[in-house]
Design a protein around this motif. Structure first.
Motif, mmCIF file in Angstrom:
data_model
loop_
_atom_site.group_PDB
_atom_site.id
_atom_site.type_symbol
_atom_site.label_atom_id
_atom_site.label_comp_id
_atom_site.label_asym_id
_atom_site.label_seq_id
_atom_site.Cartn_x
_atom_site.Cartn_y
_atom_site.Cartn_z
ATOM 1 N N UNK A 39 0.750 -1.304 -0.010
ATOM 2 C CA UNK A 39 0.092 -0.348 0.164
ATOM 3 C C UNK A 39 0.421 1.316 -0.045
ATOM 4 N N UNK A 40 1.469 0.952 0.572
ATOM 5 C CA UNK A 40 2.817 2.728 0.768
ATOM 6 C C UNK A 40 3.287 2.745 -0.855
ATOM 7 N N UNK A 41 3.762 1.538 -1.639
ATOM 8 C CA UNK A 41 4.137 1.635 -3.027
ATOM 9 C C UNK A 41 2.783 1.792 -3.735
ATOM 10 N N UNK A 42 1.682 2.314 -3.694
ATOM 11 C CA UNK A 42 0.734 2.015 -4.621
ATOM 12 C C UNK A 42 0.094 3.728 -3.829
ATOM 13 N N UNK A 43 0.583 3.757 -2.951
ATOM 14 C CA UNK A 43 -0.047 5.687 -2.236
ATOM 15 C C UNK A 43 0.809 6.480 -3.260
ATOM 16 N N UNK A 44 2.178 6.114 -3.364
ATOM 17 C CA UNK A 44 3.230 6.934 -4.115
ATOM 18 C C UNK A 44 2.894 7.014 -5.742
ATOM 19 N N UNK A 45 2.222 6.222 -6.752
ATOM 20 C CA UNK A 45 1.953 6.617 -7.299
ATOM 21 C C UNK A 45 0.718 7.006 -7.311
ATOM 22 N N UNK A 46 -0.200 7.227 -6.749
ATOM 23 C CA UNK A 46 -1.626 8.239 -6.333
ATOM 24 C C UNK A 46 -1.282 9.734 -6.508
ATOM 25 N N UNK A 47 -2.324 10.538 -7.190
ATOM 26 C CA UNK A 47 -1.931 11.551 -7.185
ATOM 27 C C UNK A 47 -3.995 12.310 -7.163
ATOM 28 N N UNK A 48 -4.636 11.051 -6.768
ATOM 29 C CA UNK A 48 -6.188 11.153 -6.916
ATOM 30 C C UNK A 48 -6.568 11.387 -5.483
ATOM 31 N N UNK A 49 -7.002 12.157 -4.813
ATOM 32 C CA UNK A 49 -7.482 12.147 -3.639
ATOM 33 C C UNK A 49 -8.231 11.088 -3.203
ATOM 34 N N UNK A 50 -8.962 11.080 -4.313
ATOM 35 C CA UNK A 50 -10.860 9.836 -4.057
ATOM 36 C C UNK A 50 -9.922 7.962 -4.391
ATOM 37 N N UNK A 51 -8.987 8.596 -4.567
ATOM 38 C CA UNK A 51 -8.170 6.978 -3.967
ATOM 39 C C UNK A 51 -7.404 7.332 -2.767
ATOM 40 N N UNK A 52 -6.635 7.873 -2.851
ATOM 41 C CA UNK A 52 -5.473 7.942 -1.757
ATOM 42 C C UNK A 52 -6.544 7.844 -0.767
ATOM 43 N N UNK A 53 -7.696 8.379 -0.148
ATOM 44 C CA UNK A 53 -8.393 8.037 1.133
ATOM 45 C C UNK A 53 -8.656 6.502 1.202
ATOM 46 N N UNK A 54 -9.020 5.854 0.649
ATOM 47 C CA UNK A 54 -9.704 4.550 0.812
ATOM 48 C C UNK A 54 -8.040 3.720 0.364
#
Length: 206
Positions: A143-158
């Protein structure tokens, strides 16, 4: 017997499709450290746990992992719905699309299908609980690795919610390990595991 409540454990409301991101997040649906493997691991291990409170914990967490699987599936579905063929081709999603269209299917980010060999049920409570703690940390790392790829808060929060639950599960498995070590002395261990023989002369393991 479980009662199903028709809502996600944490809301997933993604406005913007992103097939590239879906291809990364799908690893937590059917990858080696994903939610499907976690739920199957814990719900299978519970049968060989000698203490009711630890078996109950595995049932609780294994059930919650099914809820997390549902969340990840919802994230992937929402990231890939209403994609145009141009978006599918441009994002590299066409390889997945050929086999599954935009259905949610368990695989790792690298395309490897889910396999039950990705988790273990050893039947030894200490061994299994150590594996469970390691599994939670590996999921947290993913999940840490995935969070580094996300810039969309709709995806980031869950995803942040799911990561936080991995930490809680790790702590609870640590408590279960301490309970098991306190209660499971040598006499009880061998009574519970008759396949292990003890030397009649010195009591050591053979």
């Amino acid at each position: 017997m479980w009662n199903y409540e028709n809502r996600l454990e944490f809301p997933v409301n993604i406005k913007n499709p992103n097939a590239k991101l879906a291809q990364a997040i799908i690893s937590q649906f059917g990858g080696p450290d994903g939610e499907l493997a976690a739920s199957m691991r814990y719900l299978s291990q519970r049968y060989s746990m000698p203490h009711k409170e630890v078996a109950g914990l595995l049932t609780d967490i294994g059930t919650e992992e099914l809820a997390h699987l549902e969340m990840v599936g919802a994230i992937i579905f929402q990231l890939t719905r209403n994609l145009s063929m141009e978006e599918i081709e441009k994002s590299g999603f066409y390889k997945y699309y050929v086999d599954h269209t935009v259905g949610v299917w368990p695989q790792a980010a690298g395309g490897i299908p889910f396999n039950a060999c990705e988790f273990q049920v050893k039947g030894d409570p200490i061994t299994d609980l150590h594996e469970d703690m390691a599994a939670e940390q590996k999921a947290r790392s993913t999940y840490d690795n995935i969070l580094r790829l996300i810039d969309d808060p709709d995806v980031c929060e869950p995803i942040k919610f799911l990561r936080a639950r991995e930490i809680v599960h790790y702590q609870r498995f640590g408590e279960a390990l301490r309970i098991t070590q306190d209660k499971l002395d040598s006499k009880n261990f061998y009574a519970f595991n008759p396949a292990f023989d003890r030397c009649e002369d010195c009591g050591c393991d053979n």
